[in-house]
Scaffold this active site. Structure first.
Site, PDB file in Angstrom:
ATOM      1  N   TYR A 693     -37.604 -44.664   2.477  1.00  0.00           N
ATOM      2  CA  TYR A 693     -37.093 -45.670   1.540  1.00  0.00           C
ATOM      3  C   TYR A 693     -36.570 -46.954   2.170  1.00  0.00           C
ATOM      4  O   TYR A 693     -36.432 -47.957   1.491  1.00  0.00           O
ATOM      5  CB  TYR A 693     -35.970 -45.069   0.691  1.00  0.00           C
ATOM      6  CG  TYR A 693     -36.479 -44.062  -0.299  1.00  0.00           C
ATOM      7  CD1 TYR A 693     -37.155 -44.470  -1.443  1.00  0.00           C
ATOM      8  CD2 TYR A 693     -36.299 -42.703  -0.105  1.00  0.00           C
ATOM      9  CE1 TYR A 693     -37.641 -43.554  -2.354  1.00  0.00           C
ATOM     10  CE2 TYR A 693     -36.789 -41.772  -1.006  1.00  0.00           C
ATOM     11  CZ  TYR A 693     -37.445 -42.205  -2.142  1.00  0.00           C
ATOM     12  OH  TYR A 693     -37.938 -41.304  -3.036  1.00  0.00           O
ATOM     13  N   LEU A 694     -36.196 -46.895   3.434  1.00  0.00           N
ATOM     14  CA  LEU A 694     -35.553 -48.073   4.022  1.00  0.00           C
ATOM     15  C   LEU A 694     -36.573 -48.926   4.752  1.00  0.00           C
ATOM     16  O   LEU A 694     -37.223 -48.457   5.700  1.00  0.00           O
ATOM     17  CB  LEU A 694     -34.451 -47.616   4.980  1.00  0.00           C
ATOM     18  CG  LEU A 694     -33.389 -46.738   4.326  1.00  0.00           C
ATOM     19  CD1 LEU A 694     -32.389 -46.261   5.348  1.00  0.00           C
ATOM     20  CD2 LEU A 694     -32.695 -47.501   3.205  1.00  0.00           C
TER      21      LEU A 694
END
Length: 735
Positions: A693-694
């Site tokens: 997600y990052l």
DNA sequence: GCTGGAACTTAGGATGATGACA
DNA sequence: TGTCATCATCCTAAGTTCCAGC
């Protein structure tokens, strides 16, 4: 509140005049096992009390209080629940595969009680004798057989490592500097060896017996193999679960001969003890292998990887992610999976479809076998596929995360999320408006979107009843999953969420919402029972269709990526301090990462040895504190002695003591930071968000700006996966 | 618009490898 | 040197999304 409802432009009657898209569910009681499963997952939720959300306000999203508290007894669990969902295709477990196979070395019986040595102790003894012989030959000098490395050798090893790294870097395919293919083409040339099949089953040695009702029974090979799958799992909680045992027994009986089926009628009368012991012994023996033997195994494995683990994609050698066919065994579904314990059958080449270039060397099927099909589809990324028998779903052999195909997709994912940043305000304004819509469907969509955006909930597809565990996401939330509180803990309009999400991980949260959302929720829940859909006029398809009309490529999932990345960026800005030392900077990074993990509800079971390891660390801290006190005292004394003296020796002593104090302080700080970090991480999984997600460019830029080596936050796998980001990110990158 | 399947990403646990420390 | 803890990697289940066919 009542007045507000009256004033609402969307009167209930009007709004409900639309035809519900989803059928109302019929009430159904939760089973005991479902209840127990949910209770068990509660343990995962004790985690951090940390609240990392901003307060709600104009334009602020991260406003909920993410209270992870010890759950109370859930009265819903003893009340009725409703089911819904579609009926699914028949399961195909009847397509019986026979050949029971899986490797098992001949048993080496160990009877310690009888004074017999096992193989490993004998080996250790042999090694010891060998060493003693060396000692004797060298005139009884107690020397190590291992030669100490000279400075030059250490230097040479270091240089070799650097050279290897440079070489690797040189060879790296910088695909991100090339043009992308169009029209859905994923590759132009693909060649590989096909998947690697697990070894065939080796029958049990004669002295390892299965007993039924106290009597030894010689099982047919297929039955014996499946029995061994169960025996291998006896230490696991799975084998105590009724559903698991029933499913196993049912499928096991299908593998039995008629005679065996007539004899073996009750699982409770089965004694797998010797099979289990043999398995444990094998595991133990594997652990106790000598260094040399382990090296031999490692080399053999490496040979397999070299042969099957790579493919050629457009003239570049790429690593394959999962080139091994999944071995047969018992299905381990998560949570209260209705199919847990079923037999996962052995996959044969005849079940496998191969995908490669027409002009490549077509992989050969193992001797005596042929592939199900060989195709040449350039629009997909998989190299081989097969259908598994438990859920009837497709499994794929695909490339590793560091490959071009995966990397390109990943990069694209973060670019879409960044694009959302440019229109997220407009989208938020729109769904705030939609909360007042006259259309019930539009209102439901607006509330769902509010949750997806604010709480990073997953989309929540509908699932087929009886096929999987009872888990939900946003669109599939049921009335029983939320409780509305007009006021709670000094906050107004609080929604209490309690449901099982992906992988049966419990989501528990109390969130203050806007009055409008709260009022809508009350409306959606009117005249419904616990098991009814909260959003009965909404599904993920219509939600995503709406989202893609707002921004090309926008889906519910993009909000999760966007909010995770933007949260990391904000938190890093807030928490990092250039003046901190590296461990402190890393603590800040981890805290920012943790904020994301909490937002996305990424949990893990606390490590088994957590308490012990924390106690050990605390003991070390205490001991270091004592050392520090002592060092300080010694410094004071040394200073006292050196005062007024011009004796150089005394001044040297003072300097020495000063350094000792400093060293002690640094070590103490490091340990304390480590303890804090570890405690805060107890039940939070940081890796999932880091991996999925990052946006890696945020982390790379942070490392550059903060002068923290990248390998402090990214291991080798992550650095490889995000090579594109490492290469292209400048100091001034902003998500 | 609904459904089911294909293709892909996301996920936590298990296992193996490595490093720190007594 | 052995033990234990931690980290990295592997494994595969469980999601999401898209699309074709009706």
């Amino acid at each position: 509140m009542e007045n507000e409802l009256k004033d609402d432009p969307c009167s209930s009657e009007e709004a409900f005049s639309e035809k519900p898209k989803k059928m109302k569910a019929k009430a159904k009681g939760k089973t005991k096992s479902q209840r127990e499963g949910k209770e068990k997952t509660h343990r995962k939720m004790k985690a951090s009390e940390e609240e990392i959300m901003e307060t709600e306000g104009s334009g602020d999203r991260r406003s909920h209080v993410n209270v992870k508290e010890e759950p109370k007894e859930d009265p819903d669990f003893v009340t009725e629940k409703k089911g819904k969902k579609r009926k699914r295709k028949a399961d195909n477990t009847d397509g019986l595969l026979s050949s029971a196979e899986a490797p098992l070395p001949k048993k080496k019986k160990k009877k310690v009680a009888d004074g017999q040595e096992n193989a490993s102790t004998a080996k250790q003894k042999k090694m010891k004798e060998k060493k003693e012989k060396v000692k004797k030959e060298e005139g009884e000098r107690p020397v190590s057989t291992k030669k100490k490395k000279t400075k030059e050798e250490i230097e040479a090893a270091r240089a070799l490592k650097i050279k290897k790294k440079e070489e690797e870097e040189k060879q790296r395919w910088r695909w991100w500097e090339e043009e992308k293919y169009e029209n859905g083409i994923k590759w132009k040339f693909l060649e590989h060896k096909g998947p690697y099949f697990p070894p065939a089953y080796q029958p049990l040695p004669d002295d390892v017996k299965f007993y039924y009702n106290g009597e030894p029974v010689k099982l047919s090979l297929p039955a014996e193999e499946v029995a061994l799958y169960f025996a291998q799992m006896l230490d696991h909680e799975y084998t105590t679960k009724e559903v698991f045992r029933n499913n196993f027994f049912k499928d096991w009986r299908k593998e039995m001969t008629l005679e065996e089926r007539q004899l073996i009628m009750d699982l409770k009368k089965c004694d797998f003890g010797e099979l289990h012991a043999m398995h444990k012994e094998k595991v133990e023996a594997r652990k106790n292998l000598s260094k040399e033997e382990k090296l031999v195994n490692k080399e053999a494995n490496q040979k397999i990887v070299d042969e099957y683990g790579f493919c050629v994609l457009d003239h570049h050698r790429e690593r394959i992610g999962n080139f091994k066919i999944e071995p047969p065994g018992l299905f381990r579904g998560r949570g209260d999976h209705p199919k847990q314990g079923m037999l996962k059958k052995r996959i044969r080449p005849e079940d496998v479809i191969i995908n490669c270039s027409k002009e490549s060397r077509i992989p050969e099927a193992p001797a005596g076998h042929k592939w199900k099909e060989v195709r040449h589809d350039k629009t997909v990324t998989w190299l081989a596929s097969w259908t598994e028998n438990v859920q009837g779903s497709c499994k794929y052999v695909m490339l590793n995360a560091n490959s071009k195909l995966k990397g390109e997709k990943d990069w694209e994912k973060y670019e879409v999320a960044r694009k959302l940043k440019t229109c997220v305000d407009a989208i938020r304004t729109q769904y705030q408006e939609d909360l007042k819509s006259k259309q019930m469907g539009t209102r439901q969509r607006a509330v769902a979107l509010y949750f997806i955006d604010k709480l990073a909930l997953r989309a929540g597809n509908e699932k087929e009843e009886g096929e999987t565990a009872d888990t939900v996401g946003c669109c599939s939330l049921r009335v029983e999953h939320i409780t509305l509180h007009d006021a709670l803990d000094d906050q107004k309009c609080v929604v209490e969420f309690d449901f099982l999400g992906k992988d049966c991980i419990r989501y528990y949260n109390k969130v203050p919402v806007t009055k409008r959302v709260f009022k809508n929720l009350k409306l959606f829940m009117e005249n419904k029972q616990g098991g009814d859909d909260l959003f009965d006029r909404l599904n993920t398809a219509s939600l995503n269709k709406h989202l893609s009309s707002l921004m090309p490529g926008l889906t519910a999932k993009v909000f999760r990526t966007y909010n995770a990345s933007i949260t990391l960026q904000q938190q890093l800005k807030e928490l990092s301090n250039m003046k901190d030392n590296v461990p402190e900077k890393l603590l800040s990074y981890n805290r920012a990462n943790r904020a994301v993990a909490v937002l996305c509800n990424h949990q893990r079971a606390p490590p088994k040895s957590f308490d012990q390891s924390m106690a050990n660390l605390q003991a070390k801290i205490d001991s270091r504190k004592e050392q520090l006190d002592l060092a300080k005292k010694e410094l004071k004394q040394a200073k006292k002695e050196a005062k007024g003296s011009s004796d150089n020796k005394l001044l040297v002593v003072v300097e020495k003591k000063k350094k000792a104090v400093q060293r002690c302080e640094e070590q103490l700080l490091k340990m304390e930071v480590q303890a804090t970090d570890r405690e805060e991480n107890k039940q939070i999984a940081l890796s999932t968000s880091k991996l999925n997600y990052l946006d890696p460019r945020i982390s790379v830029a942070w490392c550059k700006n903060m002068e923290v080596p990248l390998d402090k936050i990214y291991n080798k796998t992550l650095r490889d996966k995000f090579a594109w980001a490492v290469d292209m990110t400048e100091l001034d990158f902003v998500f």
